[in-house]
Design a protein around this motif. Structure first.
Motif, mmCIF file in Angstrom:
data_model
loop_
_atom_site.group_PDB
_atom_site.id
_atom_site.type_symbol
_atom_site.label_atom_id
_atom_site.label_comp_id
_atom_site.label_asym_id
_atom_site.label_seq_id
_atom_site.Cartn_x
_atom_site.Cartn_y
_atom_site.Cartn_z
ATOM 1 N N LYS A 55 4.059 5.912 -5.398
ATOM 2 C CA LYS A 55 4.029 5.978 -6.876
ATOM 3 C C LYS A 55 2.703 6.956 -7.261
ATOM 4 N N GLN A 56 1.743 6.930 -6.683
ATOM 5 C CA GLN A 56 0.522 7.811 -6.932
ATOM 6 C C GLN A 56 1.241 9.294 -6.807
ATOM 7 N N ALA B 226 2.338 1.640 -3.519
ATOM 8 C CA ALA B 226 1.261 2.278 -4.501
ATOM 9 C C ALA B 226 0.988 3.819 -3.958
ATOM 10 N N GLN B 227 0.943 4.216 -2.792
ATOM 11 C CA GLN B 227 0.629 5.303 -2.470
ATOM 12 C C GLN B 227 1.755 6.285 -2.897
ATOM 13 N N GLN C 52 0.951 -1.246 -0.111
ATOM 14 C CA GLN C 52 0.047 0.100 0.062
ATOM 15 C C GLN C 52 0.844 1.346 -0.137
#
Lengths: 296, 427
Positions: B165-166, B162-163, B159
């Motif tokens: 990367k965002q 992913a965060q 998670q």
């Protein structure tokens, strides 16, 4: 034994007791007779030390004051109100009042038994006073006052609101105490009670002592003569031949000896529908002294 | 002393035979203790939970958040199908509050660098107007559940990556920042990536930059931690026992007037007893009755509900002082009026405000500061405080002396005042 000297009690502008004096001898039964509000209870409250007089003094056994605990131990008071504990049994009431006068142990038990017999409540000794009739409560009220064998017993209107049976029981109980040598001070507005129970009577009204003496003396001094009252069937042609005064058909004759007067009326041959002999009594004494009746 | 004891025994007999008095002295306080004890959580020590209805408008996107909210202490949730249903439940008083989770709520989509001013709220809270005091508590619990989610996200490498990367993608497209700012933030995201990747390495401790776990610890404030309240009955019984003392004082004050009216007081006054005997007898009876009633109530509480006794010596001292205090107040009550009805009514009028400000009805903790100051003038407060000190506040003897001294001062002052008024009225 008990002396009231010029007692005075005032409530504001009202003088409830106004210079009352008398002496009660040891073993005597003394009555205070007067209508409601005459000042009897106020006088009694001063005599037993519940109320301080504004003037005068109370002396017991010569020089003792009723405010002293030792003196109070010799006094028993049956107040006009039913001063017993309704939630306690007859036995508990007697035991409590015995204890506060210093009784204990076997002596207390004996006196409680005596009190139950005195009040006629031996069979209901464990019943609460609240279950008793008015007469039974009155008898218990009186027994609680006498349980510690007081030398002076003060009964303030002890027969108010009781049935004839209980009244007789109370009379007999008080007479029995008197016979045992107890000094009795009794207030009432029933003349027949005073006449039956009291050797001497003081008549009070509006806080003042109006007369004092034995019942016979009071009647002789203030009661007047007996009156024969006859209702005639018809008025005779010559009414002046009749003794006394005639008003309508009613003949009134004041006479020291009523029986010869009745015989004299019989000899006239006039039919008499109703005949009454009105002997003087304390009611008449009070009427003579105050101009009104005891129950007015 | 024998005469005083005789009078006291008589009065105690009258007292125990008066059913109405027994109701006020035993039954009423017991009902209060059970009621308030049950209301504040009952015997298991668990406080009553706030019932909250939740409306999830995300279509399943708030499952994690709801799960965390459901396991939060002090809150009990259920769900409603629509916002109108939830509003109706709160409006009718069937729920304390509603939590609306709006469609754009994203449990994993926290903004790491703050929210813009014009961003719309994704969670809304509505509270019953009569329970506004609980609004802040609910906001805190909801925020706690949200941050717990953020903490989970930070300790989950997938998670976290992913965060980051965002965020990196956003940085690449950002046009409102300088190249230096973009480089610094990109470096920070890379460092966070590295940190999250190391979470899975053997021998490496799990670290979360957002975790608050372990930062706040609950500690016991009592000297002896075992002395804290075992149940809410430990709290409700002292308050209720004071009502028993109050009932005793009222019963004996009324009894005193009854004696005056019935003529038995006259009979006592013309007996060899002094006025001091009579008053001492009444006082002793009231004192013993208060102690007996409090003992019975505490005994029932201890045996049936496990109410703790705490320090028995201090508890006895507190009960003695409280009973003495209300005995003194009894003397004042007895001269309030000339009839039984006047005394009974006047006593309650005199004591109810003192009970209200003293914690006899509303717990002291729920009072505003000015009312807390006023409560210092209430004997109820000091009686309760003394008992609590012995039962669960873990007072030392020195700490106990303060409430006990105040209670005894009230006892002496009130008794003296009552006797003085009585003497003036009936010389």
């Amino acid at each position: 034994m008990l002396e009231a000297r010029n007692l005075v009690k005032r409530y504001g502008d009202l003088t409830a007791v106004d210079g009352v004096s008398f002496t009660i001898e040891r073993g005597e039964s003394f009555g205070l007779l007067g209508p409601n509000g005459a000042g009897k209870s106020t006088t009694i409250h001063m005599l037993v030390g519940a109320l301080a007089p504004d003037g005068g003094q109370v002396l017991i056994d010569g020089d003792q004051s009723p405010s002293q605990a030792a003196t109070r131990r010799n006094i028993g008071v049956a107040p006009q109100d039913l001063a017993i504990y309704e939630e306690l049994s007859a036995e508990e009431n007697l035991a409590f009042f015995g204890r506060i006068y210093g009784l204990s142990g076997k002596k207390l038990a004996t006196r409680v038994d005596w009190g139950l017999e005195f009040a006629g409540l031996a069979q209901r000794r464990r019943d609460r006073a609240e279950t008793f009739s008015g007469g039974m409560k009155r008898r218990l009220n009186l027994a609680c006052a006498a349980v510690h064998e007081p030398k002076i017993l003060v009964c303030d209107e002890p027969t108010v609101g009781v049935d004839p049976q209980s009244r007789n029981h109370i009379f007999e109980s008080i007479e029995a105490l008197g016979a045992q040598g107890c000094t009795l001070l009794y207030t009432t507005h029933y003349m027949e009670e005073a006449a039956r129970l009291c050797a001497r009577v003081a008549i009070v009204d509006h806080g003042k002592l109006l007369a004092l003496g034995t019942v016979d003396d009071l009647i002789a001094e203030h009661g007047g003569t007996p009156i024969v009252e006859a209702e005639l069937a018809c008025v005779p042609p010559d009414p002046t031949a009749l003794p006394g005064t005639l008003e309508g058909h009613t003949l009134r004759v004041e006479t020291e000896d009523p029986l010869p007067t009745v015989e004299q009326l019989g000899r006239t041959g006039i039919e008499i529908r109703r005949l009454r002999i009105d002997r003087p009594d304390l009611e008449r004494v009070f009427l003579q002294l105050t101009g009104r009746r005891l129950r007015d | 002393m024998r005469a005083i004891w005789t009078l006291a025994v008589k009065d105690l007999r009258l007292f125990v035979r008066d059913r109405l008095s027994l109701f006020w002295v035993l039954a009423f306080p017991l009902v209060l203790a059970l009621f308030f004890g049950a209301m504040f959580g009952g015997g298991d020590g668990e406080r009553a939970k706030m019932k909250v209805v939740v409306v999830d408008q995300t279509g399943g996107g708030a499952t994690g958040f709801l799960g965390r909210l459901a396991t939060t202490d002090g809150i009990e949730i259920d769900t409603a199908k629509s916002l109108d249903d939830a509003r109706n439940l709160v409006r009718r008083g069937k729920r304390v509050a509603l939590v609306e989770i709006r469609p754009d709520f994203d449990d994993g989509g926290f903004s790491m660098f703050g929210r813009s001013d014009d961003a719309a709220a994704t969670i809304a809270i509505g509270v019953d107007p009569s329970r506004t005091a609980e609004r802040g508590m609910l906001q805190g619990l909801v925020t706690q559940a949200l941050f717990a989610g953020l903490g989970e996200q930070m300790t989950n490498p997938a998670q976290m990556q992913a965060q980051t990367k965002q965020v990196r993608d956003s940085l690449a497209q950002a046009t409102t920042m300088t190249a230096a700012q973009r480089d610094s933030l990109t470096s920070l995201m890379n460092a966070l990536d590295g940190l999250s990747l190391s979470q899975g390495d053997p021998g490496t401790a799990s670290v979360s930059p957002m975790s608050t776990e372990g930062m706040v610890e609950s500690v016991d404030i009592a000297h002896d931690p075992s002395r804290k309240p075992r149940s809410s009955y430990d709290v409700s019984f002292p308050s209720s026992i004071v009502w028993g003392f109050m009932g005793c004082a009222t019963a004996f004050a009324t009894n005193m007037v009854r004696e005056r009216r019935a003529g038995t007081l006259l009979r006592l006054r013309v007996s060899p007893l002094t006025r001091a005997h009579v008053l001492a007898g009444k006082g002793l009876a009231c004192f013993v009755a208060g102690l007996g009633a409090s003992g019975l109530l505490l005994g029932f509480g201890a045996l049936a509900l496990g109410v703790r006794i705490g320090d028995p010596v201090l508890l006895i001292m507190s009960l003695l002082a409280a009973s003495a205090c209300f005995t003194g107040l009894m003397m004042v009550m007895s001269v309030i009026g000339k009839t039984e009805a006047a005394v009974a009514g006047g006593s309650w009028i005199m004591m109810m405000p003192l009970a209200m400000i003293g914690g006899g009805m509303i717990p002291l903790i729920a009072m505003p500061p000015w009312l807390l100051t006023a409560s210092n003038f209430s004997p109820f407060k000091w009686a309760i405080y003394g008992m609590e000190g012995a039962i669960w506040r873990d007072f030392s003897l020195a700490e106990m002396l303060w409430p006990l001294s105040i209670l005894l001062m009230i006892a002496v002052g009130a008794f003296g005042l009552g006797v003085w008024i009585s003497r003036r009225r009936d010389p």
